[in-house]
Design an enzyme around this catalytic site. Structure first.
Site, PDB file in Angstrom:
ATOM      1  N   ARG A 123       1.364  -9.383  -3.834  1.00 34.56           N
ATOM      2  CA  ARG A 123       1.251  -9.008  -2.417  1.00 34.56           C
ATOM      3  C   ARG A 123      -0.204  -8.873  -1.987  1.00 34.56           C
ATOM      4  O   ARG A 123      -0.528  -9.046  -0.807  1.00 34.56           O
ATOM      5  CB  ARG A 123       2.071  -7.744  -2.151  1.00 34.56           C
ATOM      6  CG  ARG A 123       3.572  -8.007  -2.287  1.00 34.56           C
ATOM      7  CD  ARG A 123       4.404  -6.769  -2.055  1.00 34.56           C
ATOM      8  NE  ARG A 123       4.284  -5.774  -3.082  1.00 34.56           N
ATOM      9  CZ  ARG A 123       5.051  -5.714  -4.187  1.00 34.56           C
ATOM     10  NH1 ARG A 123       6.003  -6.599  -4.389  1.00 34.56           N
ATOM     11  NH2 ARG A 123       4.857  -4.767  -5.073  1.00 34.56           N
ATOM     12  N   GLU A 150       3.465   2.122 -12.560  1.00 31.25           N
ATOM     13  CA  GLU A 150       4.413   3.221 -12.348  1.00 31.25           C
ATOM     14  C   GLU A 150       5.695   2.920 -13.130  1.00 31.25           C
ATOM     15  O   GLU A 150       6.389   3.818 -13.559  1.00 31.25           O
ATOM     16  CB  GLU A 150       4.709   3.339 -10.843  1.00 31.25           C
ATOM     17  CG  GLU A 150       5.447   4.597 -10.460  1.00 31.25           C
ATOM     18  CD  GLU A 150       5.759   4.648  -8.973  1.00 31.25           C
ATOM     19  OE1 GLU A 150       5.333   3.756  -8.238  1.00 31.25           O
ATOM     20  OE2 GLU A 150       6.458   5.592  -8.572  1.00 31.25           O
TER      21      GLU A 150
END
Ligand code: AMP
Length: 176
Positions: free
Chosen positions: A59, A96
């Site tokens: 992204r 994460e």
């Protein structure tokens, strides 16, 4: 800022339980929203020299390419392991949700070039930390890092700012 925040779609428990996935495709899919996001991300850097935007796959490519065009500077891809065709250096990082490596072409940055790191979101800061390290290992001077979204509870922004890199974010979400 409020209007852009409304364009982010939140998907609970993706890609695994407990993660609130902040999906920017809904913002990118809105012409006015996309344009405003790029303008706001680029804004602080319009008055200082930037040699290249380093965008983090995937992204960060979409946003970084548009920001580089707006700033009139070059674009450098930082890609997942094994995807760049020329000689690379790599940096491992903890996500994460997992462990990964990002790579950069070893000749992508010249000494003292002023580099702006771009990605869609900063969570723990592990990815951005790896990006800063890669740019610095090639002799680059990281002048900032820009994101659409910050997840302040995960401390990524503090981590990157402790490395001496100012972060510019458009909005924050509570939680993970
Ligand atoms: P981190 O390295 O923990 O700062 O994670 C940042 C990277 O993982 C970015 O490339 C994000 O696109 C992705 N990411 C991490 N957490 C989320 C989340 N909650 N929603 C969407 N993307 C995320």
């Amino acid at each position: 800022m409020h209007d852009l925040k409304k364009l982010i779609r939140t998907i609970p428990d993706y890609p695994k339980p407990g993660i609130m996935f902040r999906d920017v495709t809904t913002l990118l899919g809105d012409a006015q929203g996309f344009k405003a996001a790029i303008a706001r991300m680029a804004e602080p850097y319009r008055t200082e020299p930037v040699d290249a935007v380093a965008g983090i796959e995937a992204r960060g490519f979409i946003l970084g390419g548009a920001i580089a065009d707006r700033l009139g500077c070059a674009f450098i891809p930082m890609r997942k392991k094994g995807r760049l065709p020329w000689k690379t250096i790599g940096q491992e990082y903890t996500l994460e949700y997992g462990v990964d490596t990002i790579e950069i072409h070893e000749d992508a940055i010249d000494a003292d070039e002023r580099i702006l790191i771009v990605d869609d979101l900063i969570a723990t800061g592990g990815t951005a930390e790896a990006a800063v390290k890669l740019a610095r290992r090639l002799g680059g001077h990281v002048i900032g890092a820009a994101f659409i979204i910050d997840l302040p509870e995960l401390g990524g922004r503090k981590l990157i700012e402790a490395m001496g890199v100012n972060c510019h974010v458009l909005m924050a979400f509570e939680g993970h």
